[in-house]
Design a protein around this motif. Structure first.
Motif, PDB file in Angstrom:
ATOM      1  N   VAL A 194       0.729  -1.201  -0.207  1.00  0.00           N
ATOM      2  CA  VAL A 194       0.036  -0.104   0.029  1.00  0.00           C
ATOM      3  C   VAL A 194       0.863   1.363   0.087  1.00  0.00           C
ATOM      4  CG1 VAL A 194      -1.619   1.338   1.613  1.00  0.00           C
ATOM      5  CG2 VAL A 194      -1.964  -1.258   1.225  1.00  0.00           C
ATOM      6  N   GLY A 238     -13.831   1.315   1.767  1.00  0.00           N
ATOM      7  CA  GLY A 238     -14.225  -0.197   1.092  1.00  0.00           C
ATOM      8  C   GLY A 238     -14.652  -0.998   1.994  1.00  0.00           C
ATOM      9  N   CYS A 244     -10.988  -4.989   4.293  1.00  0.00           N
ATOM     10  CA  CYS A 244     -10.024  -4.855   3.182  1.00  0.00           C
ATOM     11  C   CYS A 244      -8.674  -4.135   3.599  1.00  0.00           C
ATOM     12  CB  CYS A 244     -10.982  -3.910   2.233  1.00  0.00           C
ATOM     13  SG  CYS A 244     -10.950  -2.109   2.881  1.00  0.00           S
ATOM     14  N   MET A 266     -10.209   0.993  -0.944  1.00  0.00           N
ATOM     15  CA  MET A 266      -9.505  -0.225  -0.826  1.00  0.00           C
ATOM     16  C   MET A 266     -10.104  -1.424  -1.158  1.00  0.00           C
ATOM     17  SD  MET A 266      -7.375   0.915   2.681  1.00  0.00           S
ATOM     18  CE  MET A 266      -5.993  -0.665   2.444  1.00  0.00           C
ATOM     19  N   ASN A 267      -9.525  -2.378  -1.536  1.00  0.00           N
ATOM     20  CA  ASN A 267      -9.999  -3.685  -1.659  1.00  0.00           C
ATOM     21  C   ASN A 267      -9.137  -4.961  -1.298  1.00  0.00           C
ATOM     22  OD1 ASN A 267     -12.134  -5.484  -2.108  1.00  0.00           O
ATOM     23  ND2 ASN A 267     -11.723  -5.488  -4.452  1.00  0.00           N
ATOM     24  N   ARG A 268      -9.291  -5.881  -0.584  1.00  0.00           N
ATOM     25  CA  ARG A 268      -8.146  -6.867  -0.442  1.00  0.00           C
ATOM     26  C   ARG A 268      -6.930  -6.529  -0.095  1.00  0.00           C
ATOM     27  NH1 ARG A 268     -10.141 -12.158  -3.235  1.00  0.00           N
ATOM     28  NH2 ARG A 268     -12.479 -11.798  -3.420  1.00  0.00           N
ATOM     29  N   ARG A 291      -5.393  -3.584  -0.998  1.00  0.00           N
ATOM     30  CA  ARG A 291      -4.830  -2.962  -1.945  1.00  0.00           C
ATOM     31  C   ARG A 291      -5.378  -1.532  -2.184  1.00  0.00           C
ATOM     32  NH1 ARG A 291      -2.233  -6.434  -6.893  1.00  0.00           N
ATOM     33  NH2 ARG A 291      -1.504  -8.236  -5.750  1.00  0.00           N
ATOM     34  N   VAL A 292      -4.746  -0.546  -2.257  1.00  0.00           N
ATOM     35  CA  VAL A 292      -5.342   0.647  -2.847  1.00  0.00           C
ATOM     36  C   VAL A 292      -5.794   0.517  -4.378  1.00  0.00           C
ATOM     37  CG1 VAL A 292      -5.217   3.045  -2.964  1.00  0.00           C
ATOM     38  CG2 VAL A 292      -4.370   2.241  -1.065  1.00  0.00           C
ATOM     39  N   GLU A 293      -6.948   0.591  -4.531  1.00  0.00           N
ATOM     40  CA  GLU A 293      -7.530   0.353  -6.129  1.00  0.00           C
ATOM     41  C   GLU A 293      -7.430   1.884  -6.761  1.00  0.00           C
ATOM     42  OE1 GLU A 293     -10.962  -2.081  -6.132  1.00  0.00           O
ATOM     43  OE2 GLU A 293      -9.442  -3.696  -6.256  1.00  0.00           O
ATOM     44  N   GLN A 294      -7.905   2.857  -6.093  1.00  0.00           N
ATOM     45  CA  GLN A 294      -8.090   4.244  -6.728  1.00  0.00           C
ATOM     46  C   GLN A 294      -8.062   5.051  -5.707  1.00  0.00           C
ATOM     47  OE1 GLN A 294     -12.118   4.357  -8.219  1.00  0.00           O
ATOM     48  NE2 GLN A 294     -11.821   6.245  -9.087  1.00  0.00           N
TER      49      GLN A 294
END
Ligand code: ADP
Ligand code: ADP
Length: 225
Positions: free
Chosen positions: A22, A36, A40, A207-209, A211-214
């Motif tokens: 992250v 999230g 997450c 965030m998802n699982r 990780r930072v997705e956006q």
């Protein structure tokens, strides 16, 4: 005031990868929200910034200082917990004063600062009560007063409004925005409520699982769901 930087932070609990490389750049004086679903990695991210967890890999900076290996009390951060975590046997005054007593400030300075924080949160008439004599909303205000009384550079808020009813939630959102402007503090805010995130934040990290997705402003995140 201080910005926060996470550089490729990984945190594992046994076989669970709670945070997977992250990286975040949070600006000075920003209300930055981690959004999230449950599990997450939002709380773990806050705890890494606070120093309650040490990353397995990566670095954490507050301002220009590498705080990765520093203890919580060596960082200028304060946390507001979802369940408020007030001490039941202490009056409101002593709950708020606790961190100042640890820092061994003079009594007169403690009184001055507790009054200042209590007035800011509009709980100065409750200082002699015990937590069980307060409503949920009042307990929440005590928790925020206890966090800001030490004048932290960084205020970490973990789902601070989730135990309040809908009306109070709206009111407290405004108060958090007001508080940020008044104190200039950097706020990292955790919620799973998208509407709440979009309404109070300067920027949001989705965030998802682990990780930072956006990362983006509410407008940017809202337009690219
Ligand atoms: P969130 O705040 O988004 O709900 P958390 O950061 O609390 O997520 O948890 C991320 C993941 O790490 C979850 O799978 C959770 O079960 C796990 N986890 C968090 N803290 C611990 C811990 N102390 N021990 C074991 N697993 C943990
Ligand atoms: P939230 O969903 O609001 O993050 P949780 O109920 O998932 O809160 O977690 C509350 C606390 O329990 C956190 O401090 C987290 O680190 C810890 N925790 C979460 N999952 C686990 C787990 N699987 N084992 C041990 N501790 C955990």
């Amino acid at each position: 005031m201080a910005g926060i930087r996470l550089e490729s932070v990984t945190k594992r609990f046994g076989n669970t990868v709670a945070l997977d490389r992250v990286s975040l750049n949070i600006s000075d004086g920003e209300i930055f929200t981690l959004l999230g679903p449950s599990g997450c990695g939002k709380t773990t991210t806050l705890r890494v910034i606070a120093g309650f967890e040490t990353p397995d890999e990566g670095r954490v900076y507050i301002g220009s200082r590498d705080v990765t290996m520093l203890k919580p009390y060596e960082r200028n951060t304060a946390m507001v917990f979802q369940n408020y975590a007030l001490w039941p046997h202490m009056r409101v005054f002593d709950n708020i004063a606790y961190g100042l007593k640890l820092r061994k400030l003079p009594r007169s300075e403690i009184v001055r600062r507790v009054r200042w924080a209590a007035e800011l949160l509009e709980i100065d008439h409750l200082l002699d009560r015990y937590p069980h004599q307060l409503s949920g909303g009042q307990q929440q205000r005590v928790a925020v007063a206890r966090a800001i009384v030490t004048e932290p550079e960084v205020l970490l808020m973990d789902e601070p409004l989730s135990n309040l009813d809908a009306h109070l939630r709206l009111k407290m959102r405004e108060e958090i925005v007001r508080l940020q402007k008044r104190l200039g503090v950097t706020i990292v805010y955790v919620t799973h409520d998208q509407e709440e995130a979009l309404s109070i934040s300067h920027r949001v990290a989705v965030m998802n699982r682990g990780r930072v997705e956006q990362v983006g402003t509410p407008m940017e995140v809202y337009e690219k769901p």
